[in-house]
Design a protein around this motif. Structure first.
Motif, PDB file in Angstrom:
ATOM      1  N   TRP A 757      38.028  36.369 136.645  1.00 41.21           N
ATOM      2  CA  TRP A 757      39.141  35.869 137.471  1.00 41.21           C
ATOM      3  C   TRP A 757      39.193  34.349 137.449  1.00 41.21           C
ATOM      4  CZ3 TRP A 757      38.695  33.452 142.504  1.00 41.21           C
ATOM      5  CH2 TRP A 757      39.934  33.204 143.093  1.00 41.21           C
ATOM      6  N   GLY A 758      38.012  33.698 137.444  1.00 37.71           N
ATOM      7  CA  GLY A 758      37.973  32.237 137.421  1.00 37.71           C
ATOM      8  C   GLY A 758      37.565  31.665 136.085  1.00 37.71           C
ATOM      9  N   TRP A 759      37.941  32.351 135.002  1.00 40.11           N
ATOM     10  CA  TRP A 759      37.473  31.916 133.686  1.00 40.11           C
ATOM     11  C   TRP A 759      38.012  30.539 133.300  1.00 40.11           C
ATOM     12  CZ3 TRP A 759      33.700  32.559 130.595  1.00 40.11           C
ATOM     13  CH2 TRP A 759      33.770  32.101 129.281  1.00 40.11           C
ATOM     14  N   ASP A 760      39.238  30.241 133.659  1.00 36.22           N
ATOM     15  CA  ASP A 760      39.798  28.923 133.328  1.00 36.22           C
ATOM     16  C   ASP A 760      38.973  27.810 133.973  1.00 36.22           C
ATOM     17  OD1 ASP A 760      41.787  30.047 131.827  1.00 36.22           O
ATOM     18  OD2 ASP A 760      43.278  30.021 133.435  1.00 36.22           O
ATOM     19  N   TRP A 761      38.555  28.039 135.209  1.00 35.40           N
ATOM     20  CA  TRP A 761      37.730  27.041 135.889  1.00 35.40           C
ATOM     21  C   TRP A 761      36.377  26.902 135.209  1.00 35.40           C
ATOM     22  CZ3 TRP A 761      33.008  27.395 138.494  1.00 35.40           C
ATOM     23  CH2 TRP A 761      32.646  26.266 139.244  1.00 35.40           C
ATOM     24  N   VAL A 762      35.765  28.027 134.828  1.00 37.67           N
ATOM     25  CA  VAL A 762      34.465  27.985 134.153  1.00 37.67           C
ATOM     26  C   VAL A 762      34.576  27.221 132.840  1.00 37.67           C
ATOM     27  CG1 VAL A 762      32.666  29.382 133.059  1.00 37.67           C
ATOM     28  CG2 VAL A 762      33.679  30.120 135.229  1.00 37.67           C
ATOM     29  N   ALA A 763      35.630  27.524 132.056  1.00 35.62           N
ATOM     30  CA  ALA A 763      35.799  26.846 130.770  1.00 35.62           C
ATOM     31  C   ALA A 763      36.029  25.356 130.956  1.00 35.62           C
ATOM     32  CB  ALA A 763      36.976  27.475 130.018  1.00 35.62           C
ATOM     33  N   SER A 764      36.801  24.979 131.968  1.00 39.26           N
ATOM     34  CA  SER A 764      37.057  23.566 132.228  1.00 39.26           C
ATOM     35  C   SER A 764      35.782  22.848 132.648  1.00 39.26           C
ATOM     36  CB  SER A 764      38.135  23.420 133.313  1.00 39.26           C
ATOM     37  OG  SER A 764      38.371  22.074 133.612  1.00 39.26           O
ATOM     38  N   ALA A 769      32.165  15.882 130.981  1.00 41.48           N
ATOM     39  CA  ALA A 769      31.119  14.911 130.652  1.00 41.48           C
ATOM     40  C   ALA A 769      31.085  13.840 131.733  1.00 41.48           C
ATOM     41  CB  ALA A 769      31.384  14.284 129.280  1.00 41.48           C
ATOM     42  N   PRO A 770      29.906  13.246 131.964  1.00 36.47           N
ATOM     43  CA  PRO A 770      29.805  12.196 132.999  1.00 36.47           C
ATOM     44  C   PRO A 770      30.528  10.926 132.555  1.00 36.47           C
ATOM     45  CG  PRO A 770      27.731  12.414 131.786  1.00 36.47           C
ATOM     46  CD  PRO A 770      28.624  13.518 131.298  1.00 36.47           C
ATOM     47  N   PRO A 771      30.898  10.050 133.526  1.00 38.35           N
ATOM     48  CA  PRO A 771      30.767  10.238 134.980  1.00 38.35           C
ATOM     49  C   PRO A 771      31.818  11.202 135.504  1.00 38.35           C
ATOM     50  CG  PRO A 771      31.889   8.179 134.519  1.00 38.35           C
ATOM     51  CD  PRO A 771      31.489   8.736 133.183  1.00 38.35           C
ATOM     52  N   PHE A 772      31.435  11.968 136.515  1.00 40.64           N
ATOM     53  CA  PHE A 772      32.294  13.015 137.037  1.00 40.64           C
ATOM     54  C   PHE A 772      33.196  12.455 138.139  1.00 40.64           C
ATOM     55  CE2 PHE A 772      28.234  14.919 135.697  1.00 40.64           C
ATOM     56  CZ  PHE A 772      28.707  15.619 134.590  1.00 40.64           C
ATOM     57  N   LYS A 773      34.410  12.948 138.184  1.00 34.39           N
ATOM     58  CA  LYS A 773      35.439  12.402 139.083  1.00 34.39           C
ATOM     59  C   LYS A 773      35.372  12.981 140.490  1.00 34.39           C
ATOM     60  CE  LYS A 773      37.142   9.977 135.728  1.00 34.39           C
ATOM     61  NZ  LYS A 773      36.907   8.517 135.700  1.00 34.39           N
ATOM     62  N   TRP A 774      34.740  14.130 140.658  1.00 33.47           N
ATOM     63  CA  TRP A 774      34.546  14.765 141.955  1.00 33.47           C
ATOM     64  C   TRP A 774      35.851  14.964 142.717  1.00 33.47           C
ATOM     65  CZ3 TRP A 774      30.240  16.988 141.324  1.00 33.47           C
ATOM     66  CH2 TRP A 774      29.142  16.348 140.740  1.00 33.47           C
ATOM     67  N   LEU A 775      36.170  14.106 143.680  1.00 39.75           N
ATOM     68  CA  LEU A 775      37.378  14.294 144.492  1.00 39.75           C
ATOM     69  C   LEU A 775      38.657  14.128 143.686  1.00 39.75           C
ATOM     70  CD1 LEU A 775      36.401  12.476 147.815  1.00 39.75           C
ATOM     71  CD2 LEU A 775      36.981  14.897 147.581  1.00 39.75           C
ATOM     72  N   GLN A 776      38.610  13.365 142.593  1.00 40.77           N
ATOM     73  CA  GLN A 776      39.797  13.148 141.767  1.00 40.77           C
ATOM     74  C   GLN A 776      39.975  14.228 140.708  1.00 40.77           C
ATOM     75  OE1 GLN A 776      37.666  10.397 142.487  1.00 40.77           O
ATOM     76  NE2 GLN A 776      39.081   9.897 144.142  1.00 40.77           N
ATOM     77  N   ASP A 777      39.062  15.175 140.658  1.00 44.68           N
ATOM     78  CA  ASP A 777      39.116  16.251 139.665  1.00 44.68           C
ATOM     79  C   ASP A 777      39.553  17.539 140.362  1.00 44.68           C
ATOM     80  OD1 ASP A 777      38.641  18.258 137.792  1.00 44.68           O
ATOM     81  OD2 ASP A 777      36.871  17.261 136.978  1.00 44.68           O
ATOM     82  N   PRO A 778      40.636  18.188 139.908  1.00 42.17           N
ATOM     83  CA  PRO A 778      41.096  19.417 140.581  1.00 42.17           C
ATOM     84  C   PRO A 778      40.092  20.558 140.501  1.00 42.17           C
ATOM     85  CG  PRO A 778      42.307  19.042 138.531  1.00 42.17           C
ATOM     86  CD  PRO A 778      41.523  17.801 138.796  1.00 42.17           C
ATOM     87  N   ASP A 779      39.157  20.509 139.552  1.00 44.95           N
ATOM     88  CA  ASP A 779      38.162  21.576 139.429  1.00 44.95           C
ATOM     89  C   ASP A 779      37.049  21.468 140.466  1.00 44.95           C
ATOM     90  OD1 ASP A 779      39.421  22.769 137.230  1.00 44.95           O
ATOM     91  OD2 ASP A 779      38.488  21.355 135.840  1.00 44.95           O
ATOM     92  N   THR A 780      36.806  20.287 140.985  1.00 50.31           N
ATOM     93  CA  THR A 780      35.685  20.093 141.912  1.00 50.31           C
ATOM     94  C   THR A 780      36.113  19.582 143.287  1.00 50.31           C
ATOM     95  OG1 THR A 780      35.349  17.865 141.006  1.00 50.31           O
ATOM     96  CG2 THR A 780      34.044  19.644 140.055  1.00 50.31           C
ATOM     97  N   SER A 781      37.365  19.217 143.463  1.00 53.59           N
ATOM     98  CA  SER A 781      37.794  18.588 144.716  1.00 53.59           C
ATOM     99  C   SER A 781      37.601  19.508 145.921  1.00 53.59           C
ATOM    100  CB  SER A 781      39.258  18.145 144.611  1.00 53.59           C
ATOM    101  OG  SER A 781      40.098  19.246 144.286  1.00 53.59           O
ATOM    102  N   LEU A 782      37.889  20.809 145.770  1.00 56.32           N
ATOM    103  CA  LEU A 782      37.757  21.724 146.910  1.00 56.32           C
ATOM    104  C   LEU A 782      36.290  21.880 147.315  1.00 56.32           C
ATOM    105  CD1 LEU A 782      39.474  23.454 148.779  1.00 56.32           C
ATOM    106  CD2 LEU A 782      39.105  25.386 147.256  1.00 56.32           C
ATOM    107  N   LEU A 783      35.406  21.966 146.342  1.00 61.01           N
ATOM    108  CA  LEU A 783      33.977  22.026 146.654  1.00 61.01           C
ATOM    109  C   LEU A 783      33.523  20.753 147.368  1.00 61.01           C
ATOM    110  CD1 LEU A 783      32.446  23.604 143.411  1.00 61.01           C
ATOM    111  CD2 LEU A 783      32.377  24.588 145.710  1.00 61.01           C
TER     112      LEU A 783
END
Length: 920
Positions: A757-764, A769-783
């Protein structure tokens, strides 16, 4: 005789004397009161107080101890007004201040609460909204009188409002079409008056130009030169990038105009439509993608610098201005006014100003105005007259003369418009103003286009930026920069860009036009009523079944209850009356009163009308609503998965710690001492997207393995949750536990399904690669917005479980150990069942709280990149206080409440069968 025998004469004399004195005192008191009333009335006639509301919702009045040059100028102009108008005083006013794209919400929230200022700041995009909500008082009578004075007519000379021309009142024609609007009565009125006209211009740092070997007196003239300049100016090793664009669309709209694309147009019927999906918009997106994804490698790296980085960036507006001031951004768009050529907070010797670079369609830039309007809530004519005098003084030559003089005295003569220097007799400073600045200012006003100001144009920037946001977060963006025109890949990419724009235009038009076409609305109204009847029927049936589950069927209990009689129940109701009345008055009455808004096109200041189920239909057809539903459920799952079980696990671990129990409990409880808001800002700094951010530095040893490790950890956590859920369901259904291998296989299978179900997120995540954007990245912002709450809540939340763990007898654990049970089996079969009532109670509160969560999202990310953190709570707030769609917001709140009511009823049914005891 009588006088001597009975003493009546003295008594009568005393009574008459006392009465006379009392009457005299009473008359004196009345006289003093009348005099005081007259004095008060005269004083009120002499003194009128004014409150000013700024754009962000706070006070627009600079304090007497103003420090910045702009505040000093504003204060000097206000003091001149007060000197010329001694009957007016300024009342300090402090409302809710908001920043960024939600700044106007401060004013709208103040209007909703009836606490807004008498004079309101207005801008182009909110004009239609303010007029439609009846926030502004029409200024026709004042504008007509102003036109009479300009034409040299005597006061009272007949002059129709329709005959007033823009030049009569000194307003540019482009501004006149904005401020002269059709009101709720169907007629055109003037609702605000421009204080100062502003235009968008290119601001650049001359010092960075010199350092890059560029001529500081020759800024880029077109898009090609802008790209070439960025390549030369960018120096990632020194944290310098060539050009910055804001992340809300305020700058992007200028690029669209330069590319030959109109954003919104008004047809002959006065209907506004979005049209930014032509070929020019496609080319603009392609150009900006190239600009933002071209990187440069540094030869020398200073402290805090990078090996390589982009030559241009998209940033928050406030962060962009900060980067420009700190020499990290070489060029950006900024406002210049007819008075001051650049911001007074920036030293003029290092700042250059130029017209915006020309695009394929030539030069174009935004023209706007800082405008004042009078609140419609002002009922006193004296206050309205005083407010108009203030507005007119703000727009007068006197105000410009004082502003010019104040800037000169502060050493900013070389930043003042030379036309004003000459007009007010400061010719000696003319040579200090750069010719390039003068030419740029003139050119910017010539090529200016008004900011969109039509119906619902407060939505325009969020929807306008959506295609660019998708392009910037495209994983293949860098590779697409090198596509060759004419190739199949290039053609496919062009079609993808066109589809993004088409979708954004369709979504924007749905908001501008009222979301649903009339024919579709008529059909959906029938469906909506059928659904409503069905939902109400199901709800009533469930409520009836639920209430029946509490009935006691015992005949003995019934007889006993009847025997006690009505007096027993009356006494109980008397004790409950105060609590029930308080809850009814302060909770249920406002709830029922406010729920009516869901069925209205609600206006804060009246003129609301019934729309039936239209607001619910709008939610059904609104893409943002369904985005909010999806993100809300994902937020609930992640926050409960991580945050709800963390205190239980922590409590079990702390309970088993052999030494230092108090120390560890205090250590884990400390985050609760910190304010929630401070916690959010603290973690927001941890999520710094540069390689020098705290989290990026902590994870630097892992490098590109960090996102892979996050995926693996999340997969293991998901496996544990799903395996436990399977075992619980199996035991509840069969009354016996499944075999271990069955539980493991079931958990693994469910985890695989979740991964699919979340394969697109896993692949993304796998390719990051670092440095990671965290809040500016839609894949990690919710976490990222969930983690601070888990960190801060685990310690305090575990205390109640620690107390409950003490109530479990050690004999049970010892017996289980003799039977061969290991630690996990003892936790599953003894600890968790013993904590079950407490877990259920806390789960109900945590579940409902997760649906309502907004504070951390609002502070840390807003809607987030690609609306990855756009929850229903945020959609309700934005709809109500940014877009003033109170009926629509209330409808969403009812939908959210309905989901929670069903869950709460189910949980209460479970709690009914639980038995609670105290620890011994």
């Amino acid at each position: 005789m009588l006088d001597r025998r009975f003493g009546w004469g003295c008594a009568i004399h005393r009574v008459m004397s006392g009465s006379a004195l009392a009457v005299l005192a009473f008359l004196t008191f009345l006289t003093l009161c009348a005099h005081a009333s007259e004095s008060s009335e005269a004083g009120s006639q002499r003194q009128v107080g004014l409150k000013l509301s700024a754009m962000a919702g706070g006070s627009a009045l600079a304090g007497k101890e103003a420090k910045s040059i702009n505040d000093k100028v504003e204060r000097a102009v206000v003091e001149d007004f007060l000197k010329k108008n001694p009957d007016v005083s300024m009342i300090p006013y402090e409302g809710l201040r908001l920043a960024g794209a939600s700044a106007e919400a401060g004013v709208t929230m103040a209007m909703a609460g009836g606490s807004a200022g008498d004079v309101l700041y207005v801008n182009f995009r909110t004009m239609d909204q303010f007029v439609g909500q009846n926030f502004l008082y029409p200024l026709d009578e004042y504008v007509v009188e102003m036109a009479r004075e300009a034409r040299g007519l005597a006061p009272g000379t007949p002059l129709a409002f329709e005959d007033v021309r823009p030049e009569d009142v000194g307003v540019q024609p482009a501004i006149w079409q904005v401020i002269c609007r059709r009101g709720i009565d169907g007629k055109r009125h003037i609702y605000s008056f421009p204080k100062a006209t502003v235009v968008m211009a290119l601001m650049y740092r001359k010092d960075l130009f010199r350092a890059a070997g560029l001529d500081p007196e020759r800024p880029p003239k077109d898009w090609g030169e802008l790209f070439a300049y960025c390549q030369k100016l960018a120096d990632p090793g020194k944290k310098i990038y060539g050009f910055g664009i804001d992340n809300w669309g305020w700058h992007f709209i200028n690029f669209l105009w330069q590319g030959g694309t109109e954003v919104v147009v008004e047809d002959d019927q006065g209907v506004w439509k979005a049209v930014f999906n032509d070929q020019g918009a496609v080319d603009t997106l392609r150009y900006l993608r190239k600009l933002m994804n071209t990187e440069k490698t540094s030869t020398t790296i200073e402290e805090g610098g990078e090996d390589s980085g982009p030559i241009a960036k998209v940033e928050l507006f406030d962060d962009l201005a900060k980067s420009f001031g700190e020499r990290r951004c070489a060029m950006m768009f900024g406002y210049t006014t007819e008075l001051l050529l650049a911001s007074g907070d920036i030293q003029p010797e290092v700042i250059g100003l130029a017209a915006l670079p020309a695009g394929p369609a030539g030069r174009a830039n935004e023209i706007n105005a800082a405008m004042w309007g009078i609140s419609s809530q002002v009922t006193s004519k004296a206050t309205r007259d005083a407010a108009w005098r203030f507005i007119r003084h703000q727009c007068s030559d006197d105000a410009k003369r004082i502003s010019t003089q104040t800037f000169i005295q502060a050493g900013y003569a070389n930043m003042v418009n030379p036309t004003l220097l000459q007009k007010f007799g400061f010719e000696q400073y003319l040579d200090m103003v750069s010719d390039a600045w003068k030419d740029a200012n003139v050119q910017a006003f010539k090529s200016g286009k008004p900011e969109p100001y039509g119906k619902n144009c407060q939505h325009i920037y969020a929807e306008l930026f959506a295609p660019l946001d998708l392009v910037m977060h495209d994983r293949d963006a860098k590779s697409k920069v090198a596509l060759v025109p004419g190739t199949p890949a290039y053609i496919a990419d062009e079609q993808w860009l066109k589809n993004l724009l088409d979708r954004a235009v369709e979504k924007t038009n749905s908001k501008l036009l009222g979301v649903v076409p009339p024919e579709q609305m008529k059909r959906q109204r029938s469906y909506a009523w059928v659904i409503l009847v069905a939902v109400v029927g199901v709800f009533l049936f469930a409520a009836w079944k639920f209430m029946r589950s509490f009935e006691v069927p015992s005949a003995a209990d019934t007889v006993s209850s009847t025997a006690r009689g009505w007096r027993h129940h009356l006494r109980a109701w008397m004790f409950l009356f105060a609590a029930i009345a308080s809850i009814a008055v302060w909770s249920y009455y406002p709830l029922l009163k406010g729920s009516v808004m869901a069925f209205q096109d609600y206006h804060v200041l009246g003129n609301s009308h019934w729309v039936g189920l239209d607001n619910f239909i709008e939610a059904w057809n609104q893409e943002d609503f369904w985005i909010g539903v999806r993100v809300t459920f994902l937020y609930v799952i992640l926050s409960l998965g991580a945050g709800f079980f963390a205190p239980i696990i922590l409590a079990i671990l702390l309970h088993e710690v052999p030494k230092g129990k108090v120390f560890f409990r205090v250590l884990y409880y400390l985050p609760a001492v910190i304010s929630g808001l401070i916690t959010m800002f603290l973690w927001k700094s941890f999520f710094d997207p540069t390689k020098y951010g705290m989290l990026n530095q902590l994870l630097s040893p892992l490098g590109s393995a960090t996102p892979k490790a996050m995926v693996v950890v999340l997969a293991l956590f998901t496996f544990a949750i799903l395996a436990g859920a399977y075992q619980y369901i199996h035991e509840s259904a069969t009354k016996r536990p499944p075999q271990t291998w069955v539980t493991m296989v079931a958990g693994a299978a469910l985890t695989v399904l979740a991964g699919m179900w979340g394969w697109d997120w896993v692949a993304s995540m796998w390719d990051k690669a670092p440095p990671f954007k965290w809040l500016q990245d839609p894949d990690t912002s919710l976490l990222c917005v969930i983690i601070p709450g888990v960190w801060a809540g685990a310690g305090p939340g575990c205390l109640i479980y620690l107390a409950a763990l003490k109530g479990i007898p050690d004999d049970i654990y010892e017996a289980a150990e003799l039977d061969g049970a290991g630690p996990l089996r003892k936790i599953w079969n003894i600890t968790l069942p013993s904590l079950k009532p407490l877990i259920i109670i806390n789960f109900v509160g945590a579940f409902i709280g997760a649906f309502h969560a907004m504070q951390n999202i609002f502070v840390m990310s807003g809607s987030g990149p690609l609306k990855s953190t756009h929850t229903l709570s945020l959609e309700i707030w934005m709809s109500a206080f940014m877009h003033l769609k109170y009926g629509y917001a209330t409808a969403i709140a009812w939908i959210l409440g309905a989901m929670l009511i069903g869950f709460t009823v189910w949980q209460l049914k479970i709690l009914k069968d639980l038995k609670f005891t105290t620890n011994k």
